[in-house]
Design a protein around this motif. Structure first.
Motif, mmCIF file in Angstrom:
data_model
loop_
_atom_site.group_PDB
_atom_site.id
_atom_site.type_symbol
_atom_site.label_atom_id
_atom_site.label_comp_id
_atom_site.label_asym_id
_atom_site.label_seq_id
_atom_site.Cartn_x
_atom_site.Cartn_y
_atom_site.Cartn_z
ATOM 1 N N GLU A 1 -14.483 -9.482 -7.387
ATOM 2 C CA GLU A 1 -15.150 -10.708 -7.802
ATOM 3 C C GLU A 1 -14.831 -11.853 -6.846
ATOM 4 O O GLU A 1 -13.757 -11.916 -6.252
ATOM 5 C CB GLU A 1 -14.713 -11.083 -9.219
ATOM 6 C CG GLU A 1 -15.143 -10.085 -10.289
ATOM 7 C CD GLU A 1 -14.739 -10.540 -11.674
ATOM 8 O OE1 GLU A 1 -14.179 -11.668 -11.775
ATOM 9 O OE2 GLU A 1 -14.987 -9.799 -12.635
ATOM 10 N N TYR A 2 -15.780 -12.768 -6.731
ATOM 11 C CA TYR A 2 -15.623 -13.931 -5.854
ATOM 12 C C TYR A 2 -14.545 -14.862 -6.401
ATOM 13 O O TYR A 2 -14.460 -15.104 -7.610
ATOM 14 C CB TYR A 2 -16.963 -14.672 -5.744
ATOM 15 C CG TYR A 2 -16.889 -15.958 -4.964
ATOM 16 C CD1 TYR A 2 -16.962 -15.976 -3.578
ATOM 17 C CD2 TYR A 2 -16.733 -17.186 -5.620
ATOM 18 C CE1 TYR A 2 -16.890 -17.149 -2.857
ATOM 19 C CE2 TYR A 2 -16.662 -18.368 -4.915
ATOM 20 C CZ TYR A 2 -16.745 -18.351 -3.531
ATOM 21 O OH TYR A 2 -16.678 -19.519 -2.825
ATOM 22 N N ASP B 1 -13.137 -18.033 -0.918
ATOM 23 C CA ASP B 1 -13.626 -16.902 -0.124
ATOM 24 C C ASP B 1 -14.790 -17.334 0.757
ATOM 25 O O ASP B 1 -15.604 -18.200 0.378
ATOM 26 C CB ASP B 1 -14.074 -15.759 -1.044
ATOM 27 C CG ASP B 1 -12.900 -15.047 -1.689
ATOM 28 O OD1 ASP B 1 -11.793 -15.116 -1.115
ATOM 29 O OD2 ASP B 1 -13.081 -14.442 -2.759
ATOM 30 N N LEU C 1 -18.375 -17.240 2.353
ATOM 31 C CA LEU C 1 -19.652 -16.778 1.817
ATOM 32 C C LEU C 1 -20.223 -15.623 2.620
ATOM 33 O O LEU C 1 -21.005 -14.821 2.100
ATOM 34 C CB LEU C 1 -20.652 -17.947 1.803
ATOM 35 C CG LEU C 1 -20.332 -19.076 0.801
ATOM 36 C CD1 LEU C 1 -21.385 -20.174 0.893
ATOM 37 C CD2 LEU C 1 -20.280 -18.521 -0.617
ATOM 38 N N ARG D 1 -18.774 -13.047 3.400
ATOM 39 C CA ARG D 1 -18.235 -11.800 2.886
ATOM 40 C C ARG D 1 -18.845 -11.412 1.542
ATOM 41 O O ARG D 1 -18.502 -10.380 0.975
ATOM 42 C CB ARG D 1 -16.714 -11.905 2.744
ATOM 43 C CG ARG D 1 -15.979 -12.053 4.078
ATOM 44 C CD ARG D 1 -14.514 -12.347 3.869
ATOM 45 N NE ARG D 1 -13.887 -11.353 3.004
ATOM 46 C CZ ARG D 1 -12.673 -11.495 2.468
ATOM 47 N NH1 ARG D 1 -11.979 -12.601 2.707
ATOM 48 N NH2 ARG D 1 -12.169 -10.554 1.699
ATOM 49 N N VAL D 2 -19.781 -12.234 1.020
ATOM 50 C CA VAL D 2 -20.431 -11.931 -0.258
ATOM 51 C C VAL D 2 -21.429 -10.794 -0.060
ATOM 52 O O VAL D 2 -22.237 -10.804 0.880
ATOM 53 C CB VAL D 2 -21.140 -13.171 -0.817
ATOM 54 C CG1 VAL D 2 -21.917 -12.814 -2.070
ATOM 55 C CG2 VAL D 2 -20.121 -14.274 -1.127
ATOM 56 N N TRP E 1 -24.546 -9.531 -1.285
ATOM 57 C CA TRP E 1 -25.594 -10.120 -2.107
ATOM 58 C C TRP E 1 -26.304 -9.068 -2.948
ATOM 59 O O TRP E 1 -26.693 -9.346 -4.096
ATOM 60 C CB TRP E 1 -26.584 -10.865 -1.218
ATOM 61 C CG TRP E 1 -25.952 -12.007 -0.484
ATOM 62 C CD1 TRP E 1 -25.631 -12.069 0.827
ATOM 63 C CD2 TRP E 1 -25.537 -13.247 -1.062
ATOM 64 N NE1 TRP E 1 -25.046 -13.274 1.141
ATOM 65 C CE2 TRP E 1 -24.975 -14.029 -0.016
ATOM 66 C CE3 TRP E 1 -25.595 -13.794 -2.337
ATOM 67 C CZ2 TRP E 1 -24.472 -15.309 -0.207
ATOM 68 C CZ3 TRP E 1 -25.093 -15.074 -2.541
ATOM 69 C CH2 TRP E 1 -24.529 -15.813 -1.486
ATOM 70 N N SER F 1 -24.163 -8.366 -5.879
ATOM 71 C CA SER F 1 -24.071 -9.572 -6.701
ATOM 72 C C SER F 1 -25.321 -9.740 -7.548
ATOM 73 O O SER F 1 -25.248 -10.119 -8.727
ATOM 74 C CB SER F 1 -23.868 -10.793 -5.804
ATOM 75 O OG SER F 1 -22.683 -10.672 -5.037
ATOM 76 N N GLU G 1 -23.070 -11.546 -10.884
ATOM 77 C CA GLU G 1 -22.027 -12.454 -10.426
ATOM 78 C C GLU G 1 -21.667 -12.116 -8.985
ATOM 79 O O GLU G 1 -21.945 -11.019 -8.507
ATOM 80 C CB GLU G 1 -20.785 -12.383 -11.304
ATOM 81 C CG GLU G 1 -20.178 -10.998 -11.436
ATOM 82 C CD GLU G 1 -18.970 -10.999 -12.341
ATOM 83 O OE1 GLU G 1 -18.100 -11.873 -12.156
ATOM 84 O OE2 GLU G 1 -18.896 -10.137 -13.235
ATOM 85 N N LEU G 2 -21.085 -13.106 -8.305
ATOM 86 C CA LEU G 2 -20.809 -12.943 -6.892
ATOM 87 C C LEU G 2 -19.719 -11.889 -6.688
ATOM 88 O O LEU G 2 -18.665 -11.930 -7.315
ATOM 89 C CB LEU G 2 -20.368 -14.276 -6.274
ATOM 90 C CG LEU G 2 -21.447 -15.362 -6.178
ATOM 91 C CD1 LEU G 2 -20.867 -16.626 -5.564
ATOM 92 C CD2 LEU G 2 -22.629 -14.870 -5.347
ATOM 93 N N VAL H 1 -17.479 -9.872 -3.553
ATOM 94 C CA VAL H 1 -17.022 -10.075 -2.177
ATOM 95 C C VAL H 1 -16.518 -8.746 -1.622
ATOM 96 O O VAL H 1 -15.849 -7.973 -2.325
ATOM 97 C CB VAL H 1 -15.909 -11.145 -2.125
ATOM 98 C CG1 VAL H 1 -15.390 -11.325 -0.707
ATOM 99 C CG2 VAL H 1 -16.430 -12.469 -2.663
ATOM 100 N N GLU I 1 -14.083 -6.430 0.308
ATOM 101 C CA GLU I 1 -12.642 -6.402 0.597
ATOM 102 C C GLU I 1 -12.417 -5.436 1.748
ATOM 103 O O GLU I 1 -12.753 -4.246 1.654
ATOM 104 C CB GLU I 1 -11.845 -5.952 -0.634
ATOM 105 C CG GLU I 1 -10.347 -6.077 -0.483
ATOM 106 C CD GLU I 1 -9.861 -7.508 -0.579
ATOM 107 O OE1 GLU I 1 -8.709 -7.757 -0.184
ATOM 108 O OE2 GLU I 1 -10.630 -8.377 -1.035
#
Length: 399
Positions: A192-193, A197, A199, A201-202, A204, A207, A212-213, A215, A217
């Motif tokens: 989870e974001y 963090d 952006l 690395r999100v 999408w 998400s 929810e956002l 990320v 790892e």
């Protein structure tokens, strides 16, 4: 509670006087016997009174390298309402005792004692508890009680500077990479974001699906991981000098040097002892087994603390079991095996690990003769002590 020799004599005299006085109707002897018995009883009651003392300790420092100075400051405060008369105290420091002045310490006052902690040998030096002995004014009864907890002082092995740490070979999800100096970044999982963090690395697509956002790892999968295998078997270190296995002390210094150099180079390093350790930390009870390092964890203690507490084990078959676990778990890519003259005959077990560990080097300490070249197909470094091993490390690290 213990009765002194004087108290035992007076108690025997009381029994004899009372017996003779009653038997032959001598009231004077009966009175003397009763007085002697009353004196012993009064002495027991006086010695049984527990003085109210508060003990605090401060080690400066509590972790040192072998030979470096360390001291302990002990403060004893009388928190009771009576003067601490007839008190004798001594503090335990390793194998010796240190006298502490407590005689007639006034209420609300304290006394402070500072003394040196012996650091000439690697190990964990237990300091305390304070032993306070209270005697009656006649010296008939003495009662000793402990005050305060025991504080350990960790004496680490000497650390010798190493010029570099071997890079070895790293493993990644895309295959093995030889000679990896810094590693590489590879996707590992999603989480989870969290505020802060980046952006970029999100992820999408994920998400949008979960609402929810999320990320990405990343992990450094090809960063070389060092495994230091320390042989702590009695059979590997048969020679003794004044009861101390100097070859094992040298191996501990070499292990501490490699671990410290790896930490300074930001390389993952894991210390493994051949024989399973016993817990020696204050948080663990003695006799409990610590977390095994071959499970991928250094346990509740740091590597230098574990080296300070390391002791020789009589489990001569531990090397076979340790190498089997290392082969199954594959904890790293660079294996450094440190042993004594008695371990040279079992290098075949370590040589069998070359398939799981691309880089393997062996350090043998305290051997009277050099190890035959090409033993078990391994690179072997013969060294008299940890300092010589560090001096020869620059040529070894390119294996």
């Amino acid at each position: 509670m213990g009765i002194t020799a004087r108290g035992v004599g007076l108690l025997v005299a009381a029994v004899v006087l009372l017996g003779v006085g009653f038997r032959f109707a001598y009231p004077e002897l009966t009175l003397l016997g009763a007085a002697a018995g009353a004196a012993v009883g009064y002495a027991a009651l006086t010695a049984a009174w527990r003085p109210r003392l508060t003990v605090t300790r401060r080690a400066d420092p509590d972790r040192v390298a072998r030979g470096e100075p360390a001291s302990m400051t002990l403060t004893v405060r009388n928190t009771g309402r009576l003067r601490s008369a007839n008190l004798l105290a001594e503090d335990r420091c390793g194998d010796r005792t240190v006298p502490v002045p407590l005689l007639r310490l006034r209420p609300g006052r304290d006394t402070e004692v500072r003394y040196d902690v012996p650091t000439h040998r690697r190990g964990v030096v237990p300091v305390g508890p304070l032993r306070v002995t209270r005697r009656d004014p006649l010296g008939l009864v003495a009662l000793a009680r402990p005050y305060g907890a025991s504080t350990p002082v960790w004496v680490h092995p000497r650390v010798h500077p190493l010029t570099a740490v071997p890079t070895g070979a790293g493993r990644s999800l895309d295959g093995r990479v030889d000679g990896v100096p810094h590693g590489s970044i590879t996707f590992d999982s999603l989480r989870e974001y969290v505020v802060g963090d980046e952006l970029r690395r999100v992820h999408w697509r994920t998400s949008a699906r979960v609402g929810e956002l999320m990320v990405r790892e990343n992990v450094d999968t090809s960063l070389p991981r060092l495994v230091v295998l320390l042989d702590n078997r009695v059979a590997a270190h048969p020679d003794r000098v004044n009861g101390v296995a100097e070859s094992f002390e040298s191996a501990c210094e070499a292990a501490a040097s490699v671990v410290t150099a790896a930490h300074r180079a930001d390389l993952p390093v894991l210390l493994v002892l051949v024989a399973v350790e016993l817990a020696t930390s204050p948080e663990q009870g003695r006799g409990d087994r610590a977390d095994s390092a071959v499970d991928g964890d250094d346990g509740p203690l740091g590597p230098l603390d574990r080296l300070a507490a390391a002791e020789l084990s009589g489990d001569d078959d531990a090397l076979r079991a340790a190498t089997t676990r290392l082969r199954q778990d594959r904890l790293g890519d660079t294996l450094i095996f440190l042993t004594g003259p008695g371990g040279r005959g079992e290098l075949g077990h370590v040589g069998a690990l070359r398939g799981a560990y691309p880089s393997v080097v062996v350090g043998v300490f305290g051997a009277a003769e050099p190890t035959p070249p090409g033993a078990a197909g391994l690179v072997v470094v013969d060294a008299a002590d940890g300092a010589q091993f560090a001096a020869e490390w620059d040529g070894v690290r390119r294996w």
